[in-house]
Scaffold this motif. Structure first.
Motif, PDB file in Angstrom:
ATOM      1  N   GLY A  25      -0.627   5.377   2.547  1.00  0.00           N
ATOM      2  CA  GLY A  25      -1.916   4.744   2.780  1.00  0.00           C
ATOM      3  C   GLY A  25      -2.446   4.997   4.170  1.00  0.00           C
ATOM      4  O   GLY A  25      -1.725   5.458   5.062  1.00  0.00           O
TER       5      GLY A  25
ATOM      6  N   TYR B 134      -3.957   9.280  -4.349  1.00  0.00           N
ATOM      7  CA  TYR B 134      -2.800   8.491  -3.922  1.00  0.00           C
ATOM      8  C   TYR B 134      -2.919   7.044  -4.415  1.00  0.00           C
ATOM      9  O   TYR B 134      -1.952   6.471  -4.945  1.00  0.00           O
ATOM     10  CB  TYR B 134      -2.669   8.503  -2.401  1.00  0.00           C
ATOM     11  CG  TYR B 134      -1.604   7.546  -1.903  1.00  0.00           C
ATOM     12  CD1 TYR B 134      -0.257   7.897  -1.976  1.00  0.00           C
ATOM     13  CD2 TYR B 134      -1.940   6.292  -1.396  1.00  0.00           C
ATOM     14  CE1 TYR B 134       0.731   7.016  -1.546  1.00  0.00           C
ATOM     15  CE2 TYR B 134      -0.961   5.407  -0.970  1.00  0.00           C
ATOM     16  CZ  TYR B 134       0.363   5.770  -1.048  1.00  0.00           C
ATOM     17  OH  TYR B 134       1.338   4.891  -0.641  1.00  0.00           O
ATOM     18  N   GLY B 135      -4.091   6.449  -4.241  1.00  0.00           N
ATOM     19  CA  GLY B 135      -4.287   5.065  -4.650  1.00  0.00           C
ATOM     20  C   GLY B 135      -4.097   4.871  -6.145  1.00  0.00           C
ATOM     21  O   GLY B 135      -3.480   3.889  -6.589  1.00  0.00           O
TER      22      GLY B 135
ATOM     23  N   VAL C 181       0.823  -1.209   0.000  1.00  0.00           N
ATOM     24  CA  VAL C 181       0.000   0.000   0.000  1.00  0.00           C
ATOM     25  C   VAL C 181       0.859   1.262   0.000  1.00  0.00           C
ATOM     26  O   VAL C 181       0.474   2.288  -0.572  1.00  0.00           O
ATOM     27  CB  VAL C 181      -0.970  -0.018   1.205  1.00  0.00           C
ATOM     28  CG1 VAL C 181      -1.723   1.294   1.327  1.00  0.00           C
ATOM     29  CG2 VAL C 181      -1.960  -1.172   1.046  1.00  0.00           C
ATOM     30  N   GLY C 182       2.025   1.193   0.635  1.00  0.00           N
ATOM     31  CA  GLY C 182       2.920   2.343   0.664  1.00  0.00           C
ATOM     32  C   GLY C 182       2.701   3.236   1.867  1.00  0.00           C
ATOM     33  O   GLY C 182       1.686   3.146   2.577  1.00  0.00           O
TER      34      GLY C 182
ATOM     35  N   GLU D   7      -2.208   6.500  -8.102  1.00  0.00           N
ATOM     36  CA  GLU D   7      -0.776   6.578  -8.415  1.00  0.00           C
ATOM     37  C   GLU D   7      -0.043   5.319  -7.919  1.00  0.00           C
ATOM     38  O   GLU D   7       0.829   4.786  -8.609  1.00  0.00           O
ATOM     39  CB  GLU D   7      -0.158   7.823  -7.782  1.00  0.00           C
ATOM     40  CG  GLU D   7      -0.459   9.107  -8.515  1.00  0.00           C
ATOM     41  CD  GLU D   7       0.086   9.100  -9.938  1.00  0.00           C
ATOM     42  OE1 GLU D   7       1.276   8.738 -10.128  1.00  0.00           O
ATOM     43  OE2 GLU D   7      -0.667   9.442 -10.864  1.00  0.00           O
ATOM     44  N   ARG D   8      -0.401   4.856  -6.749  1.00  0.00           N
ATOM     45  CA  ARG D   8       0.304   3.727  -6.146  1.00  0.00           C
ATOM     46  C   ARG D   8       0.191   2.461  -6.988  1.00  0.00           C
ATOM     47  O   ARG D   8       1.152   1.689  -7.101  1.00  0.00           O
ATOM     48  CB  ARG D   8      -0.253   3.468  -4.738  1.00  0.00           C
ATOM     49  CG  ARG D   8       0.437   2.323  -3.993  1.00  0.00           C
ATOM     50  CD  ARG D   8       1.876   2.648  -3.709  1.00  0.00           C
ATOM     51  NE  ARG D   8       2.569   1.508  -3.102  1.00  0.00           N
ATOM     52  CZ  ARG D   8       3.879   1.496  -2.852  1.00  0.00           C
ATOM     53  NH1 ARG D   8       4.631   2.536  -3.140  1.00  0.00           N
ATOM     54  NH2 ARG D   8       4.443   0.433  -2.308  1.00  0.00           N
TER      55      ARG D   8
ATOM     56  N   TYR E 112       2.748   0.756  -9.771  1.00  0.00           N
ATOM     57  CA  TYR E 112       3.911  -0.074  -9.481  1.00  0.00           C
ATOM     58  C   TYR E 112       3.656  -1.560  -9.739  1.00  0.00           C
ATOM     59  O   TYR E 112       4.592  -2.361  -9.711  1.00  0.00           O
ATOM     60  CB  TYR E 112       4.336   0.097  -8.017  1.00  0.00           C
ATOM     61  CG  TYR E 112       4.950   1.436  -7.689  1.00  0.00           C
ATOM     62  CD1 TYR E 112       6.309   1.679  -7.905  1.00  0.00           C
ATOM     63  CD2 TYR E 112       4.184   2.457  -7.154  1.00  0.00           C
ATOM     64  CE1 TYR E 112       6.874   2.903  -7.603  1.00  0.00           C
ATOM     65  CE2 TYR E 112       4.734   3.699  -6.845  1.00  0.00           C
ATOM     66  CZ  TYR E 112       6.082   3.915  -7.081  1.00  0.00           C
ATOM     67  OH  TYR E 112       6.640   5.131  -6.774  1.00  0.00           O
TER      68      TYR E 112
END
Length: 374
Positions: free
Chosen positions: A315, A346-347, A311-312, A349-350, A353
């Motif tokens: 999150g 944010y989600g 999640v980074g 963009e995350r 990966y």
């Protein structure tokens, strides 16, 4: 190379995490590898979700039980193919097999102390089978693949494996998980309105179903919106038992528990949700968190195991053992439109990966390196 891949359960209608991992990876391998010869070993089933092609051959093997299928029927089929390697994709493998072995070991939760009693006979039997088989097959594996760096370190340390025997390869998520409009028709099959909290619960104690329901009861006491909670993959009788044990039976009118939800409907349910709750005690990866973020839905998830890695840092991470903390995040997300919008962005963009194409490319690299070692 001739590569055999065990994909025993991909044709069953009610697929779960490991089934989707191997299915999506094989589909990507079909796109990127036109040279090697693949033999996909499956059990017959109703959902024929994978087709063969020129260099991908689907071999159906009939056998009444999973242990017999894996320990007797699978080695017989492999001996006829005589591949350069056999890749077993779901934690276990044949104890006796003459070809070099690659194993995907998603986690070793079955070797760890339980968080709570599991009420599922099927899952209990699976746990016993894995505890018997896995320690015996690991020394025979030329390469062990797991799904996160957290799990890689944990397995290597716990089982004292050589560092060059085990490697982390991230999972991906299906590209059909994306923001969409007009979800109401599908959503209404499961719940009366959009804007709900969504939780994938089941009988596995690691999923923290009881703690999440307790957190939801605390949320209801303080929220003016009182959004309903959709609980997937949990029978209503078991749900009632948990509510009684937690002394929160008063929240039942706000709960919707439709049981198993087909994967094709999940994209609509993620999109229809206000937020997705992924509050497990323990995950080796966490594909549902990626699916929800890809749909533009904020995720409230755990700060344990591999989840923060996936999640980074940006999150919404909580202590899954604290229902109060989970409820606090639910209320915070509900009361702050700025926070909500930031989590949506944010989600989206995350998730860049991760993809099944990247998973397949890394797996192909492993196969090719493996052939050189042979």
């Amino acid at each position: 190379m001739k590569i055999a891949i065990e994909a025993q359960r991909i044709f069953r209608p009610n697929k779960h995490g490991m089934d989707f991992v191997v299915l999506e990876t094989i589909r990507e391998l079909q796109k990127i590898d036109k040279e090697n010869e693949y033999y996909i070993l499956v059990s017959p089933g109703e959902d024929r979700c994978l087709s063969g092609c020129e260099n991908f051959h689907i071999i159906e093997i009939s056998c009444p039980t999973y242990p017999l299928w894996e320990q007797v029927a699978l080695p017989r089929a492999v001996s006829k193919i005589n591949p350069d390697c056999l890749h077993c994709t779901s934690n276990t493998a044949p104890l006796f097999c003459k070809v070099p072995l690659v194993l995907t070991l998603h986690d070793i939760i079955f070797l760890e102390p339980r968080q709570d009693e599991n009420k599922s006979w099927y899952q209990n039997m699976g746990r016993i089978y894995r505890r018997l088989v896995v320690p015996r097959i690991l020394p025979k594996c030329r390469k062990i693949i797991t799904v996160s760096h957290f799990e890689c370190r944990h397995i290597q340390t716990t089982l004292q494996l050589p560092a060059d025997q085990i490697i982390a390869v991230y999972n991906g998520f299906n590209s059909h998980f994306k923001p969409i409009e007009n979800v109401s028709d599908v959503v209404r099959k499961y719940i009366t309105e959009t804007g709900y909290f969504f939780f994938l619960g089941n009988t596995d104690p690691k999923k923290n179903t009881a703690g999440t329901l307790k957190a939801y009861s605390l949320y209801l006491k303080k929220s003016s919106a009182k959004r309903p909670l959709l609980v997937a993959d949990l029978r209503e009788t078991l749900l009632d038992t948990i509510l009684k044990e937690q002394d929160i039976e008063e929240i039942k009118p706000y709960l919707f528990s439709p049981g198993y939800i087909p994967n094709k409907d999940l994209v609509y349910l993620y999109n229809g949700a206000f937020s997705f709750l992924y509050t497990s005690f323990r995950e080796s990866f966490g594909i549902p968190s990626l699916e929800a973020m890809a749909c533009g839905t904020p995720v409230i998830t755990s700060n344990t195991s591999a989840i923060p890695e996936i999640v980074g840092d940006g999150g919404m991470l909580v202590d899954p053992r604290s229902p109060e903390e989970i409820a606090e995040k639910m209320l915070e997300l509900e009361s702050s439109p700025e926070l909500y919008d930031a989590q949506v962005l944010y989600g989206l963009e995350r998730i860049k990966y991760f993809s099944w194409k990247k998973t397949a490319e890394k797996l192909l690299d492993i196969y090719e390196t493996f052939s050189k070692k042979i």
